[in-house]
Design a protein around this motif. Structure first.
Motif, short mmCIF file in Angstrom:
data_model
loop_
_atom_site.label_atom_id
_atom_site.label_comp_id
_atom_site.label_asym_id
_atom_site.label_seq_id
_atom_site.Cartn_x
_atom_site.Cartn_y
_atom_site.Cartn_z
N LEU A 37 0.00 -7.21 -0.60
CA LEU A 37 0.11 -6.17 -1.65
C LEU A 37 -0.78 -6.52 -2.85
N THR A 38 -0.86 -7.82 -3.18
CA THR A 38 -1.72 -8.24 -4.29
C THR A 38 -3.19 -7.96 -3.96
N ASP A 47 -3.89 -4.41 -4.30
CA ASP A 47 -3.97 -3.97 -5.70
C ASP A 47 -5.35 -4.29 -6.29
N SER A 48 -5.94 -5.42 -5.87
CA SER A 48 -7.32 -5.70 -6.31
C SER A 48 -8.26 -4.61 -5.82
N ARG A 63 -7.42 -1.52 -5.14
CA ARG A 63 -7.12 -0.30 -5.92
C ARG A 63 -7.89 -0.32 -7.25
N GLN A 64 -7.87 -1.49 -7.92
CA GLN A 64 -8.56 -1.58 -9.22
C GLN A 64 -10.07 -1.43 -9.05
N GLU A 124 -3.04 5.45 -8.61
CA GLU A 124 -1.91 4.91 -9.36
C GLU A 124 -1.05 3.95 -8.57
N ASP A 125 -0.89 4.21 -7.28
CA ASP A 125 -0.03 3.30 -6.51
C ASP A 125 -0.50 3.22 -5.06
N PHE A 126 0.23 2.39 -4.31
CA PHE A 126 -0.14 2.13 -2.92
C PHE A 126 1.16 2.12 -2.12
N PHE A 166 -3.61 4.71 -0.91
CA PHE A 166 -3.71 4.69 -2.37
C PHE A 166 -3.51 6.12 -2.84
#
Ligand SMILES: O=C(O)CCC(=O)C(=O)O
Ligand SMILES: [Fe+2]
Length: 207
Positions: free
Chosen positions: A87-88, A91-92, A94-95, A106-108, A199
């Motif tokens: 998940l981390t 998130d990278s 996603r950014q 905004e989310d995953f 995403f």
């Protein structure tokens, strides 16, 4: 220990999405993490935690094995170290997608998926007709030594009648624009494991 994704790999994914709407990275995460995620998926399946996947959304959702035959379980943060590291990493990504493409993700949301022998997923597009929040799809495969004769390829229908078959080989990540690329999963001949996620952008519904 959090995964430090190599910046060049993230920027390659961003560039690929901008240029052609999809990307494939054969070595997205370290082998040890992929093995831990595969073991967790198998363990959850053995414990009976995976359920037949539905088609559609919300109350309109139904199980239809003639369309998709995989079994799934949604992930929540804090369930295991391996899942949290995945998940981390996502998130990278996603950014990076937000910085490079201004997508406003905004989310995953994501789930484990297991296709038993004979299971498939007919051609579809991931974005729902009545909910366009899903913007980018990302599938991480968890199958060591996958052979072409094992079936289970992801077939993507690209522009101008071109199609591309991807082997669901361990460690490989496929990312594509959810509204743009129809795709299907060909029948698998052995258990086929993956983590599939989306995403999402903010919805349009009133507060
Ligand atoms: O596992 C794959 O290769 C694709 C799965 C898929 O299309 C989905 O779950 O929407
Ligand atoms: Fe899909």
């Amino acid at each position: 220990m959090p995964i430090c994704l190599e910046y060049p790999m993230l920027s390659t994914i961003v560039d690929d999405l901008a240029n052609r709407g999809w990307s494939r990275q054969p070595f997205f995460l370290p082998e040890a993490l992929i093995s831990a995620l595969a073991a967790e998926c198998r363990h959850r399946a053995a414990e009976g935690e995976l359920s037949p996947a539905g088609v559609g959304r919300g109350t309109g959702q139904e199980v239809r094995e003639a369309i998709r035959g995989d079994r799934i379980q949604w992930l929540e943060p804090g369930e295991s170290e391996a899942c949290d590291r995945y998940l981390t990493a996502m998130d990278s990504l996603r950014q990076a997608l937000n910085q490079g493409l201004y997508l406003g993700l905004e989310d995953f949301e994501c789930h484990f998926a297991l296709y038993p022998p004979g299971a498939f997923y007919r051609r579809h597009v991931d974005r729902f007709r009545d909910d366009d929040r899903r913007a980018v799809s990302a599938i991480l495969y968890l199958n060591e030594n996958w052979q072409p004769q094992d079936g289970g390829q992801l077939r993507m229908f690209l522009a101008e009648d071109a199609q591309l078959d991807v082997q669901p080989e361990a460690g490989s990540l496929v990312v594509f624009l959810s509204g743009d690329i129809p795709h299907e999963v060909l029948p698998a001949r052995r258990d086929r494991l993956s983590l599939t996620g989306w995403f999402r952008r903010r919805g349009n519904e009133p507060f």
